[in-house]
Design a protein around this motif. Structure first.
Motif, mmCIF file in Angstrom:
data_model
loop_
_atom_site.group_PDB
_atom_site.id
_atom_site.type_symbol
_atom_site.label_atom_id
_atom_site.label_comp_id
_atom_site.label_asym_id
_atom_site.label_seq_id
_atom_site.Cartn_x
_atom_site.Cartn_y
_atom_site.Cartn_z
ATOM 1 N N UNK A 143 0.459 15.076 8.939
ATOM 2 C CA UNK A 143 1.484 15.682 8.314
ATOM 3 C C UNK A 143 1.170 16.036 8.003
ATOM 4 N N UNK A 144 2.271 17.306 7.186
ATOM 5 C CA UNK A 144 2.180 17.450 5.863
ATOM 6 C C UNK A 144 3.522 16.939 4.543
ATOM 7 N N UNK A 145 4.804 16.175 5.771
ATOM 8 C CA UNK A 145 5.180 15.285 4.604
ATOM 9 C C UNK A 145 6.230 14.208 5.388
ATOM 10 N N UNK A 146 6.521 13.535 4.979
ATOM 11 C CA UNK A 146 7.462 12.831 5.705
ATOM 12 C C UNK A 146 8.609 13.316 5.648
ATOM 13 N N UNK A 147 9.767 13.228 6.740
ATOM 14 C CA UNK A 147 10.848 13.858 6.880
ATOM 15 C C UNK A 147 11.664 13.372 7.200
ATOM 16 N N UNK A 170 0.326 -0.934 0.134
ATOM 17 C CA UNK A 170 -0.185 0.556 -0.311
ATOM 18 C C UNK A 170 1.272 1.294 -0.071
ATOM 19 N N UNK A 171 0.922 1.757 -1.053
ATOM 20 C CA UNK A 171 1.748 3.477 -0.940
ATOM 21 C C UNK A 171 0.095 4.367 -0.512
ATOM 22 N N UNK A 172 1.213 5.690 0.440
ATOM 23 C CA UNK A 172 0.548 6.379 0.527
ATOM 24 C C UNK A 172 1.261 8.226 1.019
ATOM 25 N N UNK A 173 0.731 8.459 0.958
ATOM 26 C CA UNK A 173 1.774 10.241 1.049
ATOM 27 C C UNK A 173 1.148 10.902 2.090
ATOM 28 N N UNK A 174 1.565 11.942 2.598
ATOM 29 C CA UNK A 174 1.335 13.463 3.297
ATOM 30 C C UNK A 174 0.813 14.241 2.417
ATOM 31 N N UNK A 175 -0.123 15.123 3.523
ATOM 32 C CA UNK A 175 -1.212 15.929 2.176
ATOM 33 C C UNK A 175 -0.457 16.371 1.828
ATOM 34 N N UNK A 176 0.925 17.119 2.016
ATOM 35 C CA UNK A 176 1.045 18.455 1.616
ATOM 36 C C UNK A 176 2.514 18.347 0.815
#
Length: 315
Positions: free
Chosen positions: A154-158, A43-49
């Motif tokens: 969260x806005x991003x993976x950091x 499963x592939x995911x992303x943060x909103x920004x």
């Protein structure tokens, strides 16, 4: 600063013991957005920004932990040059090219195992899908955030914090081959000459990846996700309590990197962090050094004490 070469962390692939509870955690508690699934069950995911197609990959397995971490580079030419430099360095093993499309919407990737035993990969292309903020298109007249956010959002993976034995070789690889700077370091020993922690940046963040010297190979301490304010970190603590998510420590502040933070676990025992703050890093900034005896304040600045579970629990 003109960023070239390795630009930023692009994705982290995490092993989970059971996909259903893990996916509920990452979408409803952490608040990532599912974007795709593949025939391998990933499963592939992303943060909103994040404009890129994905930044987190979940794979069901018998053992929790990290499969690999991916880094975006500025061009295919840089990808080929860095791949050649990694090979020439002699520091890495298991070098291979992963064909385009093995990750959805992603170009060819160059994969290798670094001296601490972690799998890393470089890539130059991933489809831009936008952040759903534009009123007339992905990047036209955008709103400050999209509707329908869930969880901590969260806005991003950091970044990731990783544990391994050959810290010296890994720091050499990241600094001399991949072009990272050492933003902060932790030094130990009678003459304070043994590096036991390195916080490395390829951008203007306080760190994009960090490594701690431990007598293990390829271990995963945490994946971290960025929030916009201390108030949002406190709200994350409320969400952890409301959802009865397993908490590690926080909310508190780091001395190292100066970030405000809270740590918690997914249902498989993988540690997550959400944080805000930190300082701006430029390549000419002197490396900040912490002595081992001050590591309590370096990790948890408010109570200035080491938490044994924080140091010894990893996947």
């Amino acid at each position: 600063m003109a960023l070239t070469g390795v630009l930023r962390p692009g994705h982290v692939a995490i092993r989970v013991l059971e996909m259903g509870p893990a996916l509920k955690h990452y979408t409803e508690v952490l608040g990532l957005i599912e974007v795709a699934r593949d025939d391998q069950g990933r499963v592939f995911l992303k943060a909103w920004d994040e404009h890129d197609h994905h930044s987190v990959v979940l794979r069901e397995a018998d053992e929790a932990g990290m499969d690999y971490m991916g880094w975006l580079v500025d061009s295919h030419g840089s990808l080929e040059a860095l791949a050649a430099a990694v090979k020439e360095s002699g520091l890495c093993t298991n070098l291979e090219w992963i064909p385009a499309g093995e990750h959805p919407a992603t170009g060819v990737r160059f994969r290798f195992v670094i001296p601490t035993g972690h799998v890393m990969e470089l890539y130059a292309k991933k489809e831009k899908v936008g952040n759903d903020c534009g009123e007339d298109g992905p990047d036209i007249n955008p709103r400050p955030w999209p509707d329908g956010l869930r969880g901590m959002a969260p806005s991003r993976f950091d970044h990731c914090l990783l544990y391994g034995d050959d810290l010296d070789g890994t720091v050499e690889l990241f600094t001399k081959v991949l072009g990272f700077g050492v933003a902060e370091q932790v030094m130990a020993g009678p003459d304070k000459s043994l590096m036991i922690g390195a916080f490395l940046s390829c951008s203007n963040k306080a760190h994009d990846v960090a490594f701690i010297r431990q007598p293990v190979k390829g271990k995963f301490h945490h994946a971290s996700f960025h929030l916009g304010s201390w108030e949002q970190v406190l709200r994350a603590g409320d969400i952890i309590s409301r959802t009865r998510t397993s908490i590690d420590i926080g909310p508190t502040r780091h001395g190292i990197t100066r970030g405000e933070t809270i740590y918690f676990f997914d249902p498989s025992g993988n540690r997550n962090e959400v944080f805000c703050g930190g300082y701006v890093y430029y390549p000419d900034k002197p490396t900040i050094t912490w002595w081992e005896q001050e590591l309590g304040a370096g990790i948890f600045y408010h109570d200035r004490k080491l938490n044994e579970a924080f140091l010894s629990v990893f996947t």
